[in-house]
Each structure stands twice: as C-alpha cells, then as structure tokens.
Design a protein around this motif. Structure first.
Motif, PDB file in Angstrom:
ATOM      1  N   VAL A  55      -8.185   2.997  -3.744  1.00 16.69           N
ATOM      2  CA  VAL A  55      -9.284   2.661  -2.838  1.00 16.69           C
ATOM      3  C   VAL A  55     -10.229   3.859  -2.787  1.00 16.69           C
ATOM      4  N   THR A  56     -11.183   3.875  -3.673  1.00 16.55           N
ATOM      5  CA  THR A  56     -12.023   5.062  -3.871  1.00 16.55           C
ATOM      6  C   THR A  56     -12.986   5.330  -2.724  1.00 16.55           C
ATOM      7  N   ARG A  57     -13.255   4.330  -1.906  1.00 19.81           N
ATOM      8  CA  ARG A  57     -14.194   4.563  -0.802  1.00 19.81           C
ATOM      9  C   ARG A  57     -13.592   5.408   0.315  1.00 19.81           C
ATOM     10  N   GLU A  58     -12.263   5.589   0.308  1.00 23.81           N
ATOM     11  CA  GLU A  58     -11.602   6.346   1.374  1.00 23.81           C
ATOM     12  C   GLU A  58     -11.374   7.794   0.948  1.00 23.81           C
ATOM     13  N   ARG A  59     -12.448   8.511   0.690  1.00 26.30           N
ATOM     14  CA  ARG A  59     -12.339   9.879   0.194  1.00 26.30           C
ATOM     15  C   ARG A  59     -12.211  10.916   1.312  1.00 26.30           C
ATOM     16  N   LEU A  75       0.833  -1.202   0.000  1.00 27.06           N
ATOM     17  CA  LEU A  75       0.000   0.000   0.000  1.00 27.06           C
ATOM     18  C   LEU A  75       0.862   1.244   0.000  1.00 27.06           C
ATOM     19  N   ASN A  76       0.483   2.213  -0.819  1.00 25.03           N
ATOM     20  CA  ASN A  76       1.084   3.544  -0.759  1.00 25.03           C
ATOM     21  C   ASN A  76      -0.001   4.562  -0.433  1.00 25.03           C
ATOM     22  N   TRP A  77       0.343   5.509   0.486  1.00 23.12           N
ATOM     23  CA  TRP A  77      -0.681   6.475   0.894  1.00 23.12           C
ATOM     24  C   TRP A  77      -0.023   7.729   1.465  1.00 23.12           C
ATOM     25  N   ASN A  78      -0.374   8.856   0.899  1.00 20.62           N
ATOM     26  CA  ASN A  78      -0.034  10.155   1.481  1.00 20.62           C
ATOM     27  C   ASN A  78      -1.143  10.501   2.474  1.00 20.62           C
ATOM     28  N   VAL A  79      -0.815  10.517   3.773  1.00 23.28           N
ATOM     29  CA  VAL A  79      -1.848  10.650   4.804  1.00 23.28           C
ATOM     30  C   VAL A  79      -2.088  12.106   5.218  1.00 23.28           C
ATOM     31  N   LEU A  94      -6.044   9.325  -2.111  1.00 24.86           N
ATOM     32  CA  LEU A  94      -6.589   7.982  -1.922  1.00 24.86           C
ATOM     33  C   LEU A  94      -5.450   6.993  -1.677  1.00 24.86           C
ATOM     34  N   PRO A  95      -5.695   5.951  -0.884  1.00 21.06           N
ATOM     35  CA  PRO A  95      -4.712   4.871  -0.795  1.00 21.06           C
ATOM     36  C   PRO A  95      -4.616   4.145  -2.135  1.00 21.06           C
ATOM     37  N   LEU A  96      -3.405   3.672  -2.435  1.00 18.96           N
ATOM     38  CA  LEU A  96      -3.177   2.879  -3.646  1.00 18.96           C
ATOM     39  C   LEU A  96      -2.683   1.499  -3.213  1.00 18.96           C
ATOM     40  N   LEU A  97      -3.443   0.463  -3.575  1.00 21.55           N
ATOM     41  CA  LEU A  97      -3.109  -0.908  -3.192  1.00 21.55           C
ATOM     42  C   LEU A  97      -2.609  -1.684  -4.405  1.00 21.55           C
ATOM     43  N   ALA A  98      -1.522  -2.427  -4.212  1.00 18.00           N
ATOM     44  CA  ALA A  98      -0.998  -3.304  -5.260  1.00 18.00           C
ATOM     45  C   ALA A  98      -0.821  -4.703  -4.689  1.00 18.00           C
ATOM     46  N   GLN A  99      -1.174  -5.689  -5.499  1.00 15.46           N
ATOM     47  CA  GLN A  99      -1.037  -7.091  -5.105  1.00 15.46           C
ATOM     48  C   GLN A  99       0.135  -7.692  -5.865  1.00 15.46           C
ATOM     49  N   LEU A 100       1.109  -8.253  -5.131  1.00 19.41           N
ATOM     50  CA  LEU A 100       2.240  -8.908  -5.768  1.00 19.41           C
ATOM     51  C   LEU A 100       1.923 -10.374  -6.042  1.00 19.41           C
ATOM     52  N   ASN A 101       2.459 -10.874  -7.136  1.00 20.17           N
ATOM     53  CA  ASN A 101       2.327 -12.270  -7.513  1.00 20.17           C
ATOM     54  C   ASN A 101       3.391 -13.075  -6.766  1.00 20.17           C
ATOM     55  N   MET A 102       3.009 -13.683  -5.651  1.00 21.13           N
ATOM     56  CA  MET A 102       3.980 -14.391  -4.822  1.00 21.13           C
ATOM     57  C   MET A 102       4.472 -15.667  -5.493  1.00 21.13           C
ATOM     58  N   ASP A 103       3.639 -16.300  -6.323  1.00 17.33           N
ATOM     59  CA  ASP A 103       4.105 -17.487  -7.040  1.00 17.33           C
ATOM     60  C   ASP A 103       5.264 -17.137  -7.958  1.00 17.33           C
ATOM     61  N   ALA A 104       5.144 -16.001  -8.654  1.00 19.19           N
ATOM     62  CA  ALA A 104       6.230 -15.565  -9.542  1.00 19.19           C
ATOM     63  C   ALA A 104       7.466 -15.212  -8.740  1.00 19.19           C
ATOM     64  N   LEU A 105       7.260 -14.596  -7.574  1.00 24.52           N
ATOM     65  CA  LEU A 105       8.403 -14.232  -6.742  1.00 24.52           C
ATOM     66  C   LEU A 105       9.142 -15.452  -6.245  1.00 24.52           C
TER      67      LEU A 105
END
Length: 236
Positions: A207-211, A4-8, A217-228
């Motif tokens: 994450v558009t619901r966190e306005r 997650l990346n977020w400027n709070v 807004l928070p930005l969420l990224a999912q890593l591919n752990m199988d590839a890692l």
C-alpha cells in the motif's frame, strides 16, 4: 478475504510522530479480515492500544509479547474478524539475540478452517536460518491445513525460493518486487505473505500511499475464497 501484514514501528510514523490513532485509521480504511502487526510497543503507556486496533479489525486477537512484562510489553499481535479456534506461541529466539515469536493460530472462517502464522524474524542470516527451521517444522506438523504465513521476514530471497524453503513445493509467496521498506522510498521486500496451497493467493500489493504511518508499508494479500471453500473436508 483480505490479509494484511504491517510492521507499525511502535506507532511512530515516517515523520517521527507517535500516533497510534493513525495506525487504527489506516486499518479501518484498508479493511482487512485478518491483520498481523509487528513492533507493537506498550511499554511506555497505560492505554490498551491493542484493544483499540481490535475494535477496527475484529473482535478476536492473539498477543505475542517478546519483551517487557504485564501490560507493558513489546511484540506482535494477530487481529481477526474470525474466531480463533486455538493458538500457540512458539519461541524463535536465537541465542542472545532480540527475542522473537511465532503466532500459530487456527481461524474458523465459516465453511472451513485456516491456519495463520505470524512472525517477525531476526536481522542476521544465521538467526533467520535457525528460525526458518522452526517455522518449517511447525508448518509440517499439520501439512493438510490451508496455511497463511505473514511477517516482517527481514529477508529478500526470491519469492518461490523463500516460499518453498518455509512451506514446501505447493506454496506461493508475494513477490520481492513488492518492496515495503523503508516506507518513504521502498527498496527492500522485507514483509511477505506466503500461502499454502499456492492457489489460495489471489493477489497482493504494497500500500504505497501509506508512506508516513510507519517505516514499513502495509502489505495486503487477497485470498481466493472460492478455492478455499472448494477444498474437501479431508483437505482441511
């Protein structure tokens, strides 16, 4: 694995209310394994708010003060569920502009290591060009390590161009269609996650619901752990 990346925004929401507990609550709901947070502001409080955020995300933390002194500082943090094997703070400050930092950490995620870079870049094109050069040299100093770069980039270059410029031809970044600022009516993709090799980036979304919680807004990224985990030890 969620990143997650977020400027709070100094814990001040879009409603103008200073509410650190609201930020912690959002982090708890989103459940990232690793979180890069910008505009952490502890200059007007004696409470260790970073420790409270740590308790939600995980026990490991790298702090990068840019202004202030002692326990009363302003800057950014990297919070992690996984142990931090080593880290370094790079100075990205351009001339007399606002001080900027780059967190450079290596995390032990179980079967391998992942390098995580977290930053908050400057407002002007000349400033960012200077910072891009430093980031590229930092990345290239360890080119075989799987790397995730997160931050408020203050940039709206197309995703492939920005990813290549910062991390090389094998990188992939979140789309500029994932607009994160201003949170109430997102128009600009200022926040990005860039991954090398690009195959590690499984999916991402703002994450558009966190306005109300911040001006970004928070930005969420999912890593591919199988590839890692499929990467050989020599790749890492």
């Amino acid at each position: 694995m969620k990143f997650l990346n977020w400027n709070v925004h100094g814990f001040v929401g879009g409603d103008g209310v200073y509410d650190p507990a609201r930020i912690a609550d959002v982090l708890g709901k989103l459940g990232p394994a690793v979180a890069a947070l910008q505009e952490i502001d502890l200059r007007q409080t004696d409470i260790d708010l970073v420790a409270q955020l740590n308790a939600v995300v995980g026990p490991h933390c790298v702090r990068a003060p840019a202004m202030g002194s002692g326990e009363h500082w302003y800057g950014q943090v990297l919070l992690s569920r996984y142990p931090v094997v080593r880290y370094k703070i790079h100075d990205l400050t351009f001339n007399d502009a606002e001080p900027r930092r780059l967190i450079d950490a290596v995390l032990d995620v179980g079967e391998t290591m992942v390098r995580v870079l977290a930053t908050h870049l400057g407002l002007t094109r000349r400033e960012r060009a200077y910072q891009f050069d430093i980031i590229r040299s930092v990345v290239n100093a360890d080119p075989r390590m799987p790397t995730v770069l997160m931050g408020d980039m203050n940039e709206w270059l197309p995703a492939p161009r920005l990813a290549r410029r910062l991390m090389g031809a094998d990188a992939q970044g979140t789309s500029p269609m994932m607009r994160t600022f201003p949170a109430k009516l997102p128009m600009f993709p200022l926040d990005r996650v860039i991954v090398r090799p690009g195959a590690l980036l499984h999916s991402a979304h703002a994450v558009t619901r966190e306005r109300q919680s911040s001006d970004h807004l928070p930005l969420l990224a999912q890593l591919n752990m199988d590839a890692l985990h499929a990467m050989s030890p020599g790749d890492v």
